[in-house]
Structure formats: C-alpha cells, structure tokens
Design an enzyme around this catalytic site. Structure first.
Site, PDB file in Angstrom:
ATOM      1  N   GLY A  80      27.738  65.757  47.611  1.00  0.00           N
ATOM      2  CA  GLY A  80      28.379  64.517  47.450  1.00  0.00           C
ATOM      3  C   GLY A  80      28.479  63.484  48.522  1.00  0.00           C
ATOM      4  O   GLY A  80      28.825  62.329  48.403  1.00  0.00           O
ATOM      5  N   THR A 132      29.903  61.803  51.793  1.00  0.00           N
ATOM      6  CA  THR A 132      31.372  61.033  52.122  1.00  0.00           C
ATOM      7  C   THR A 132      31.820  60.497  50.824  1.00  0.00           C
ATOM      8  O   THR A 132      32.940  60.258  50.511  1.00  0.00           O
ATOM      9  CB  THR A 132      31.061  59.803  53.276  1.00  0.00           C
ATOM     10  OG1 THR A 132      30.732  60.454  54.393  1.00  0.00           O
ATOM     11  CG2 THR A 132      32.422  58.917  53.237  1.00  0.00           C
ATOM     12  N   LEU A 173      40.072  46.440  52.392  1.00  0.00           N
ATOM     13  CA  LEU A 173      40.958  45.892  51.497  1.00  0.00           C
ATOM     14  C   LEU A 173      41.134  46.558  50.330  1.00  0.00           C
ATOM     15  O   LEU A 173      42.378  46.441  49.550  1.00  0.00           O
ATOM     16  CB  LEU A 173      39.961  44.478  50.978  1.00  0.00           C
ATOM     17  CG  LEU A 173      39.770  43.588  51.909  1.00  0.00           C
ATOM     18  CD1 LEU A 173      39.048  42.534  51.352  1.00  0.00           C
ATOM     19  CD2 LEU A 173      41.306  42.905  52.581  1.00  0.00           C
ATOM     20  N   HIS A 226      31.602  38.787  20.770  1.00  0.00           N
ATOM     21  CA  HIS A 226      32.965  37.970  21.023  1.00  0.00           C
ATOM     22  C   HIS A 226      33.998  38.900  20.157  1.00  0.00           C
ATOM     23  O   HIS A 226      33.935  39.401  19.229  1.00  0.00           O
ATOM     24  CB  HIS A 226      32.774  36.730  19.985  1.00  0.00           C
ATOM     25  CG  HIS A 226      34.136  36.056  20.066  1.00  0.00           C
ATOM     26  ND1 HIS A 226      34.643  35.361  21.093  1.00  0.00           N
ATOM     27  CD2 HIS A 226      35.301  35.996  19.076  1.00  0.00           C
ATOM     28  CE1 HIS A 226      35.928  34.648  20.784  1.00  0.00           C
ATOM     29  NE2 HIS A 226      35.962  35.322  19.726  1.00  0.00           N
TER      30      HIS A 226
END
Length: 502
Positions: A74, A76, A222, A481
């Site tokens: 897998g 990093t 971030l 919707h």
C-alpha cells in the site's frame, strides 16, 4: 475528443535520447519468461502504483513479482498517508460536528470528549485491514510477493535484502520502478517525529498539541492542520509563497482560505522559516519575509514540516545501470513509461507529473498494458485533485488563470451551494461549483468544486472532460433531486445559458 488522444502525457519524455525508428524495438524483442525462473514483470515498490501494476500484469497473464521494503503493501498512501489521514479527518469531523453542529439539529449531549487512543486505534484498524486486503489480492492473482529492499544488479536483475535478514536475486524481463516519494526536508530543520514531525508523525501524535505550526500550505499541511484544529489545537500555517495551494483556481482558493480562517486556522504568507530551536520545552521558530526583512519569532508545541515531497530512489543504484534522472531526481521516461535503459520502466511519484496515488495507479495499468503489447492511456491534464478538508475542494482540467494564459475565449458558470436544496436541508451549504467552457464550442475546459463532498462530485466533471463534453451536455442530463450534484447541473446551465434556482 479526449479519448482520441491515447496516452497523451505531460511528463518529460526521452525523445531526444531514443530515436523514432528504434524507440520501442527492444520492447518487442525482449520477450516474456517461459518455463524459467525469470519473471515477465518485476515491480520494485508495493504502493498504489506498484501493487496495481503487479496485479494488472498478472491479470494479463504475465509472471509477476512485487518487491516491497516496508513489509506491508500500500506504500505511503495506505500506511502513513492518504488512508490514515482520511480516517482522522473523518473522526475529527465527527467530533467537531457533535460539539458544534448537533445542537442545531436538536441533538443535545451532556459532554463530548476526545479519546485519542481510540481514534488512533480506529485509524490503525482501517490501515491494517486494507494492507491485508492487498496481500489477499496478490494471492488471488498469483503475484509473488518479496518483502525486502531491492537494488539493481543489472537491467534484468534485482538484489533484495529481505526483511528476514537474508538476500535473494529476482530476475525479470521487464522491471518497473515504483518506489514513490518521500518527505521533502528543509535546510536546518531536523524531523524527530515528536516535536518536529512529518505527515507520518502528525498521524501518530500522542496528545493534542496546544499550538501547532504547519510549514507549507499545500494539500497535506491543510488536511493535517484541519485534523488537529478540530481537536483543539491553535493552528498557524506558514507559507513561503503568496498563496495557499498555488495550483488551485484563484477565485475558489480565496473562498477556501476564508473558510479555513473561519475555522480559526491562521495563515502567515510570503514568509520563510529561517531556523527552528527545540532546546526549550516547546519549539521556537524564527521567521523572515520571503523577500527579506526583519525577523520575527513564533512558538509552538509541535511543528509539522509539509513543504512537499521528492522522488524516492535511494539505494536502487540507478547509476549502476545508467537510468537517467532530471535535476529534481525524477526518472525520465517516454510516453510508454520506458526509461533510457531497455527493459526498465518507471511510474508514479518517481517520474514527472502529479504526485497523487490515483495518478500512480493509472500509470501502473498503462505501463503493463504497453509491456503486454497493448495500448495504455493516461492523460495528466485530466487527473482530479482533491483537498479533503471541510469543505473539500476538488478540481479537474484548467483553472481560470491557465485558460487566460492560453488566450482562449471562454465563459464561466457558477452556482453556490447556498441555493442547493439538499445542502440547505442538511445545513451544510458552504461552497460553489465553477465551470469554465470554451466560448465558441462550449467544450468544458475545467471544473472546480468547493463543497462538503466535492471529492465525490468531481468525477462527473472528469468523465465529461474525458469525452470532450460541453456544459450543455451536463445541463441537459437529468440529475436526481434533491442532491448536491444538482449544483453541478445548475453551474453547467449558468455556463451556456442561465440557471434556474438563482
């Protein structure tokens, strides 16, 4: 049409090194193993690019071995990147919602507390299950898995120092380098993964730091800043450049930064970190304007170094076989992912292009398709990018700044989630959809979404760009919707005509 351009890639090519007449002749003559100990394909690296390449090669009937030094597959991404960070992003968001949003929905709790060990345990369980799942896929597809550190002996031989302490030689007709990337270090800053951490250390802090300073305002910084900010840290982001996430569309970036600031994330832009002092109880950073000027200081309990990533090729001994790299250490390949050395290929973060797990996966599939005599397809212009904060920001195609640089006449359509019924119903309506389309043809050039689930919404746009669709094509496609996806439809309507709900 985008699909008409097979394997169009932005990566640096070796056209100056491999002439047109003989460029791929060795690919056809090298052949595949038959009744011998040699592999058809050997993959060095078991990350998203490597393990996907290995599985695809096996599915195409090629005898395949994958070498991975970590001991778990897998790379990093799965072990100390994409997956554990998304686990913590989700857990911290749930905590933040319980603390700040539940009362608005009529849910009252006497108290809400963070159980950090349990949170880390959930993250580790997810990682463990997924890594074991890849091993299961290797067994299912009959991929030979060698745990150890590989290095080239020749273009067809890899010496592996196994994790058990021994060594072995793996031979292959075609060898793919998929060793990924590593954290970019900064001069004078030593990462100890305790007080000065990389993203790896930031995923395993033993307590919530009171003050967290993040060096670098990119995707990773971030996201990790968001995790610890939600859990109670005072987060300050120091960025050398004038903007956060410089690759993002400028208009969307401004909205995104305002959103993060509302979440109490602080930004110090156009500033470089001169030094970091850890001699005291905390960490003291010395800052200086990027353009030069008076120095200031900033104190923290933990500092996250998130200034980007660099190709990881250490120990492969590429120089022994003559594989060419650029000044940034990236391996140079042609449009078939072939290096200048016959039989040796490279994919993912070790070559030019976006350093993203999904891009590496596409590289891996295309590379082995070429090896098997088929056609591969990767378009680096259409690789989606996502910042997994809240709201998320996702994009595909050109930014408005890039379109202006190209000199193309274009139209812009925007639709805010404040006017989307589903977003209003769930009280999570911060964000916008922005679509750029060529003025004359209405062909979509780029789509940018800031929304709670932007990373899921962006793929409608990616498919549209892949097939050369117009904004009217999306606008005239029925969307269920109420859904957040209706905002994409309305933005498309705003691009070629007018939206209905604003």
């Amino acid at each position: 049409m985008a699909m008409a351009s097979i394997a169009r890639r932005k990566a640096t090519t070796l056209s100056n090194h491999l002439c047109a007449r003989t460029k791929y002749s060795w690919i056809l003559t090298r052949g595949f193993a038959s009744g011998s100990d040699d592999n058809d394909v050997v993959v060095i690296g078991g990350g998203p690019g490597g393990y996907v390449a290995a599985i695809k090669a096996a599915q195409l009937g090629l005898k395949t071995t994958c070498i991975e030094k970590r001991g778990t597959l897998g790379g990093t991404c799965l072990n100390v990147g994409c997956i554990p960070s998304k686990a913590l992003l989700h857990s911290s968001h749930m905590y933040h919602e319980a603390k700040h949003s539940f009362p608005h929905h009529g849910i009252k709790l006497a108290s809400v507390e963070v159980d950090l060990p349990a949170m880390m345990g959930q993250k580790d369980k997810a990682v463990g299950n997924l890594t074991k799942g890849i091993e299961g896929l290797f067994k299912k597809n009959k991929v030979n898995y060698v745990k150890g550190y590989g290095k080239f002996l020749s273009p067809s031989e890899v010496s592996v120092d196994t994790l058990e302490g021994g060594s072995t030689i793996v031979k292959g007709k075609n060898i793919i380098i998929a060793t990924g990337s590593d954290v970019k270090s900064l001069p004078g800053i030593t990462i100890d993964e305790e007080r000065i951490v990389s993203s790896t250390g930031a995923l395993a802090l033993k307590e919530v730091p009171k003050r967290l300073v993040v060096i670098g305002a990119g995707y990773i910084g971030l996201e990790m800043g968001s995790v610890w900010g939600r859990l109670g840290s005072e987060v300050t982001v120091v960025e050398f450049g004038p903007d956060i996430v410089p690759t993002m569309d400028g208009e969307v970036r401004k909205q995104f930064q305002r959103s993060l600031e509302k979440q109490k994330m602080k930004f110090i832009l156009k500033t470089k970190v001169v030094s970091v002092d850890t001699t005291g109880n905390g960490v003291k950073l010395t800052l200086e304007p990027a353009a030069g000027g008076d120095q200031t200081s900033l104190e923290a309990d933990v500092v996250l170094v998130s200034a980007g990533r660099v190709p990881f090729t250490a120990g492969l001994e590429l120089d022994k076989i003559g594989v060419e790299t650029d000044k940034a250490g990236r391996i140079l390949v042609n449009e078939r992912f072939a290096t200048n050395v016959p039989g040796v290929y490279a994919i993912g973060d070790v070559i030019p292009g976006p350093m993203l797990a999904h891009k590496a996966e596409e590289d891996g599939v295309a590379c082995v398709e070429y090896i098997a005599g088929k056609e591969g397809h990767v378009d680096y212009d259409l690789v989606p990018g996502v910042v997994y904060t809240h709201p998320e920001v996702a994009s595909v195609g050109k930014t408005e700044e890039q379109v202006k640089t190209l000199g193309v006449d274009y139209r812009v359509g925007k639709f805010p989630f404040l006017a989307n019924s589903r977003a209003k119903a769930i009280d999570d309506a911060e964000g916008v959809v922005k679509i750029l389309a060529e003025k004359e043809t209405d062909k979509i050039l780029g789509v940018h979404i800031m929304a709670p689930n932007a990373g899921e919404l962006i793929h409608e746009a990616a498919l549209a760009l892949q097939y050369g669709a117009s904004s009217e094509d999306i606008a005239r496609t029925c969307h269920a919707h109420p859904t957040m996806s209706e905002a994409v439809k309305e933005a498309a309507m705003a691009t070629y005509d007018k939206p209905i709900h604003i």
